[in-house]
Motif scaffolding. Structure first.
Motif, PDB file in Angstrom:
ATOM      1  N   ILE A  72       8.733   1.530 -10.640  1.00 53.48           N
ATOM      2  CA  ILE A  72      10.175   1.461 -10.418  1.00 53.48           C
ATOM      3  C   ILE A  72      10.568   0.281  -9.544  1.00 53.48           C
ATOM      4  O   ILE A  72       9.737  -0.323  -8.865  1.00 53.48           O
ATOM      5  CB  ILE A  72      10.702   2.758  -9.787  1.00 53.48           C
ATOM      6  N   VAL A  73      11.860  -0.004  -9.561  1.00 50.94           N
ATOM      7  CA  VAL A  73      12.441  -1.075  -8.765  1.00 50.94           C
ATOM      8  C   VAL A  73      13.845  -0.649  -8.342  1.00 50.94           C
ATOM      9  O   VAL A  73      14.550   0.018  -9.101  1.00 50.94           O
ATOM     10  CB  VAL A  73      12.470  -2.400  -9.576  1.00 50.94           C
ATOM     11  N   ASP A  74      14.218  -0.969  -7.093  1.00 49.39           N
ATOM     12  CA  ASP A  74      15.601  -0.818  -6.648  1.00 49.39           C
ATOM     13  C   ASP A  74      16.323  -2.125  -6.927  1.00 49.39           C
ATOM     14  O   ASP A  74      15.773  -3.216  -6.685  1.00 49.39           O
ATOM     15  CB  ASP A  74      15.671  -0.530  -5.149  1.00 49.39           C
ATOM     16  N   ILE A  75      17.572  -2.037  -7.413  1.00 52.61           N
ATOM     17  CA  ILE A  75      18.321  -3.240  -7.778  1.00 52.61           C
ATOM     18  C   ILE A  75      19.680  -3.229  -7.074  1.00 52.61           C
ATOM     19  O   ILE A  75      20.463  -2.288  -7.235  1.00 52.61           O
ATOM     20  CB  ILE A  75      18.523  -3.334  -9.300  1.00 52.61           C
ATOM     21  N   SER A  97      -0.589   1.026   0.630  1.00 51.22           N
ATOM     22  CA  SER A  97       0.554   1.836   1.025  1.00 51.22           C
ATOM     23  C   SER A  97       1.814   0.977   0.939  1.00 51.22           C
ATOM     24  O   SER A  97       1.771  -0.167   0.511  1.00 51.22           O
ATOM     25  CB  SER A  97       0.376   2.381   2.448  1.00 51.22           C
ATOM     26  N   GLY A  98       2.935   1.562   1.390  1.00 55.20           N
ATOM     27  CA  GLY A  98       4.195   0.831   1.391  1.00 55.20           C
ATOM     28  C   GLY A  98       5.114   1.277   0.272  1.00 55.20           C
ATOM     29  O   GLY A  98       4.726   2.003  -0.641  1.00 55.20           O
ATOM     30  N   HIS A  99       6.355   0.834   0.367  1.00 54.58           N
ATOM     31  CA  HIS A  99       7.364   1.189  -0.635  1.00 54.58           C
ATOM     32  C   HIS A  99       8.494   0.161  -0.609  1.00 54.58           C
ATOM     33  O   HIS A  99       8.513  -0.760   0.212  1.00 54.58           O
ATOM     34  CB  HIS A  99       7.901   2.609  -0.394  1.00 54.58           C
ATOM     35  N   THR A 100       9.456   0.333  -1.504  1.00 54.33           N
ATOM     36  CA  THR A 100      10.502  -0.667  -1.714  1.00 54.33           C
ATOM     37  C   THR A 100      11.452  -0.826  -0.541  1.00 54.33           C
ATOM     38  O   THR A 100      12.174  -1.812  -0.478  1.00 54.33           O
ATOM     39  CB  THR A 100      11.360  -0.293  -2.934  1.00 54.33           C
ATOM     40  N   ARG A 101      11.476   0.119   0.381  1.00 50.21           N
ATOM     41  CA  ARG A 101      12.573   0.167   1.357  1.00 50.21           C
ATOM     42  C   ARG A 101      12.113  -0.061   2.788  1.00 50.21           C
ATOM     43  O   ARG A 101      12.724   0.440   3.725  1.00 50.21           O
ATOM     44  CB  ARG A 101      13.319   1.510   1.209  1.00 50.21           C
ATOM     45  N   HIS A 102      11.022  -0.808   2.964  1.00 48.26           N
ATOM     46  CA  HIS A 102      10.590  -1.128   4.331  1.00 48.26           C
ATOM     47  C   HIS A 102      10.091  -2.565   4.396  1.00 48.26           C
ATOM     48  O   HIS A 102       9.627  -3.137   3.405  1.00 48.26           O
ATOM     49  CB  HIS A 102       9.476  -0.178   4.785  1.00 48.26           C
ATOM     50  N   SER A 103      10.188  -3.136   5.591  1.00 49.31           N
ATOM     51  CA  SER A 103       9.620  -4.461   5.848  1.00 49.31           C
ATOM     52  C   SER A 103       9.511  -4.660   7.344  1.00 49.31           C
ATOM     53  O   SER A 103      10.529  -4.737   8.053  1.00 49.31           O
ATOM     54  CB  SER A 103      10.496  -5.563   5.244  1.00 49.31           C
ATOM     55  N   GLY A 104       8.286  -4.733   7.843  1.00 48.84           N
ATOM     56  CA  GLY A 104       8.046  -5.022   9.245  1.00 48.84           C
ATOM     57  C   GLY A 104       8.826  -4.112  10.170  1.00 48.84           C
ATOM     58  O   GLY A 104       8.858  -2.889  10.017  1.00 48.84           O
ATOM     59  N   GLU A 127       8.281  -1.585  -6.549  1.00 49.08           N
ATOM     60  CA  GLU A 127       7.090  -0.746  -6.408  1.00 49.08           C
ATOM     61  C   GLU A 127       6.033  -1.251  -7.391  1.00 49.08           C
ATOM     62  O   GLU A 127       6.363  -1.650  -8.510  1.00 49.08           O
ATOM     63  CB  GLU A 127       7.405   0.714  -6.743  1.00 49.08           C
ATOM     64  N   TYR A 128       4.771  -1.225  -6.974  1.00 48.35           N
ATOM     65  CA  TYR A 128       3.683  -1.626  -7.860  1.00 48.35           C
ATOM     66  C   TYR A 128       2.524  -0.668  -7.650  1.00 48.35           C
ATOM     67  O   TYR A 128       2.480   0.092  -6.678  1.00 48.35           O
ATOM     68  CB  TYR A 128       3.251  -3.068  -7.575  1.00 48.35           C
ATOM     69  N   ARG A 129       1.561  -0.672  -8.566  1.00 48.07           N
ATOM     70  CA  ARG A 129       0.409   0.205  -8.430  1.00 48.07           C
ATOM     71  C   ARG A 129      -0.435  -0.200  -7.219  1.00 48.07           C
ATOM     72  O   ARG A 129      -0.811  -1.371  -7.080  1.00 48.07           O
ATOM     73  CB  ARG A 129      -0.432   0.171  -9.710  1.00 48.07           C
ATOM     74  N   LEU A 130      -0.711   0.749  -6.352  1.00 45.00           N
ATOM     75  CA  LEU A 130      -1.526   0.487  -5.179  1.00 45.00           C
ATOM     76  C   LEU A 130      -3.004   0.502  -5.554  1.00 45.00           C
ATOM     77  O   LEU A 130      -3.386   0.955  -6.638  1.00 45.00           O
ATOM     78  CB  LEU A 130      -1.224   1.522  -4.100  1.00 45.00           C
ATOM     79  N   SER A 131      -3.838   0.016  -4.644  1.00 49.07           N
ATOM     80  CA  SER A 131      -5.256  -0.141  -4.982  1.00 49.07           C
ATOM     81  C   SER A 131      -5.971   1.184  -5.181  1.00 49.07           C
ATOM     82  O   SER A 131      -7.033   1.223  -5.804  1.00 49.07           O
ATOM     83  CB  SER A 131      -5.969  -0.971  -3.915  1.00 49.07           C
ATOM     84  N   GLY A 132      -5.413   2.285  -4.664  1.00 48.00           N
ATOM     85  CA  GLY A 132      -5.987   3.590  -4.929  1.00 48.00           C
ATOM     86  C   GLY A 132      -5.702   4.083  -6.334  1.00 48.00           C
ATOM     87  O   GLY A 132      -6.360   5.000  -6.829  1.00 48.00           O
ATOM     88  N   GLU A 133      -4.718   3.465  -6.984  1.00 51.29           N
ATOM     89  CA  GLU A 133      -4.355   3.831  -8.359  1.00 51.29           C
ATOM     90  C   GLU A 133      -4.986   2.893  -9.383  1.00 51.29           C
ATOM     91  O   GLU A 133      -5.401   3.327 -10.461  1.00 51.29           O
ATOM     92  CB  GLU A 133      -2.833   3.767  -8.522  1.00 51.29           C
ATOM     93  N   ALA A 134      -5.016   1.614  -9.058  1.00 48.33           N
ATOM     94  CA  ALA A 134      -5.529   0.608 -10.003  1.00 48.33           C
ATOM     95  C   ALA A 134      -6.000  -0.607  -9.214  1.00 48.33           C
ATOM     96  O   ALA A 134      -5.417  -0.961  -8.183  1.00 48.33           O
ATOM     97  CB  ALA A 134      -4.439   0.210 -11.000  1.00 48.33           C
ATOM     98  N   LYS A 135      -7.021  -1.251  -9.701  1.00 48.87           N
ATOM     99  CA  LYS A 135      -7.587  -2.417  -9.011  1.00 48.87           C
ATOM    100  C   LYS A 135      -6.902  -3.695  -9.484  1.00 48.87           C
ATOM    101  O   LYS A 135      -6.248  -3.747 -10.520  1.00 48.87           O
ATOM    102  CB  LYS A 135      -9.098  -2.491  -9.259  1.00 48.87           C
ATOM    103  N   PHE A 136      -7.088  -4.746  -8.687  1.00 43.38           N
ATOM    104  CA  PHE A 136      -6.590  -6.066  -9.054  1.00 43.38           C
ATOM    105  C   PHE A 136      -7.157  -6.470 -10.417  1.00 43.38           C
ATOM    106  O   PHE A 136      -8.320  -6.191 -10.704  1.00 43.38           O
ATOM    107  CB  PHE A 136      -7.019  -7.075  -7.981  1.00 43.38           C
ATOM    108  N   PRO A 137      -6.345  -7.076 -11.309  1.00 45.68           N
ATOM    109  CA  PRO A 137      -5.025  -7.667 -11.087  1.00 45.68           C
ATOM    110  C   PRO A 137      -3.827  -6.795 -11.468  1.00 45.68           C
ATOM    111  O   PRO A 137      -2.767  -7.327 -11.798  1.00 45.68           O
ATOM    112  CB  PRO A 137      -5.074  -8.908 -11.983  1.00 45.68           C
TER     113      PRO A 137
END
Length: 330
Positions: A72-75, A97-104, A127-137
């Motif tokens: 998903i993405v917030d627009i 970790s992390g999500h669309t609505r935080h920064s520092g 939002e993107y798949r985190l490393s616990g869900e899928a590996k790079f790339p």
């Protein structure tokens, strides 16, 4: 006993009557039915109002991959009629970790994104798949997929698809740099097209060279990097290189703004120094701001230092997008 029997008969009659009524009413129900299974999320998306007439659409699905929840993405959309340049933000969090609505240290990051939108930009937070869900790339592929989705829906959200910037911090800074520098790399993303390229990039304390980070740390790269790259023990130089933005720098890359705290203990400031040098050597326009006395996330020794550094970085970022994406400040 007779009383109980009559009560049982009455209760049974009530149940049958209820079932008969339920069956009768069910015949009257009508619902829209398609010709094939419908997988799209049809829940109404209602915009949230922000100051300045900005409307924000939450949790817009840009991609649905088998085996994963929808990405998903917030627009955030300005009040004025478009088309407007697009700025896509990619969050940090060590790829875990992390999500669309935080920064520092931002106390209300959605308000900050809405403020940028009020200055004439469509702003998307990813939002993107985190490393616990899928590996790079996978994370890089998600960022590219989001850009393609936003360009495909340019008319709906008032986007100018030819003026696109991307911005991110820490792990999001890494993905921002990679998205900007490797937009044609089909080895990382088989679906790569021009729709995934951008015209301006801002990284806050971003990762540019994994091998250099590993060399600077006792025992090699940290667990977050190993998890991202799916390494059992030290990663190979080939894995480091494939995931490192510096690998893909060339003269066709978009202009960059690099911002980094000089006392960063999570992502060494040397990462941005290296990126600045390599970009300049390739002839890519680059501006670098190094803020003394602050750590990762622009955290200073006092709340006042944190506030000053955060505002300096944010104002410089907004000004950069105004300059590079052609929006005059009011």
């Amino acid at each position: 006993m007779k009383f109980r029997t009559r009560g049982l008969v009455a209760a049974t009659a009530i149940v049958f009557a209820a079932q008969a009524g339920h069956a009768a009413s069910a015949k009257d129900r009508e619902f829209p039915v398609a010709d094939a299974p419908v997988l799209e999320d049809r829940f109404p998306v209602q915009p949230v109002a922000f100051p300045g007439g900005v409307k924000a659409y939450r949790d817009v699905a840009y991609q649905q991959l088998p085996g994963f929840t929808p990405q998903i993405v917030d627009i955030y959309v300005p009040a004025s009629k478009g088309p407007h340049p697009l700025v896509m933000y990619i969050h940090g969090g060590g790829w875990v970790s992390g999500h669309t609505r935080h920064s520092g240290a931002m106390a209300d990051f959605p308000a900050a994104l809405a403020s940028l939108a009020s200055e004439g930009f469509v702003v998307a937070s990813l939002e993107y798949r985190l490393s616990g869900e899928a590996k790079f790339p996978a994370q890089f592929q998600d960022a590219k997929a989001a850009l393609r989705f936003l360009r495909k829906n340019a008319e709906k959200y008032g986007i100018d698809p030819k003026r696109v910037g991307v911005w991110g911090g820490s792990a999001g800074g890494h993905l921002t740099a990679l998205t900007s520098l490797a937009c044609h790399e089909t080895t990382l993303d088989p679906a790569s097209t021009e729709d995934g390229c951008v015209q301006a990039a801002v990284t806050w304390y971003g990762v540019f060279d994994f091998a250099a980070i590993a060399a600077s740390r006792t025992g090699g790269a940290d667990d977050a990097v190993a998890k991202l790259l799916d390494c059992d023990g030290p990663c190979s130089n080939e894995k480091y290189a494939a995931a490192s933005p510096v690998t893909y720098i060339d003269s066709k890359d978009p202009p960059f703004l690099l911002i980094h705290g000089e006392e960063d203990k999570v992502v060494p400031v040397a990462q941005s120094h290296l990126a600045e040098t390599r970009l300049r050597e390739a002839g890519v326009p680059v501006t670098a701001i190094y803020i003394p006395g602050v750590d990762h996330s622009f955290i200073g020794h006092t709340p006042a230092e944190t506030r000053a550094a955060t505002l300096k970085a944010t104002n410089a970022t907004f000004d950069f997008f105004h300059e590079k994406l052609g929006v005059a400040r009011k």
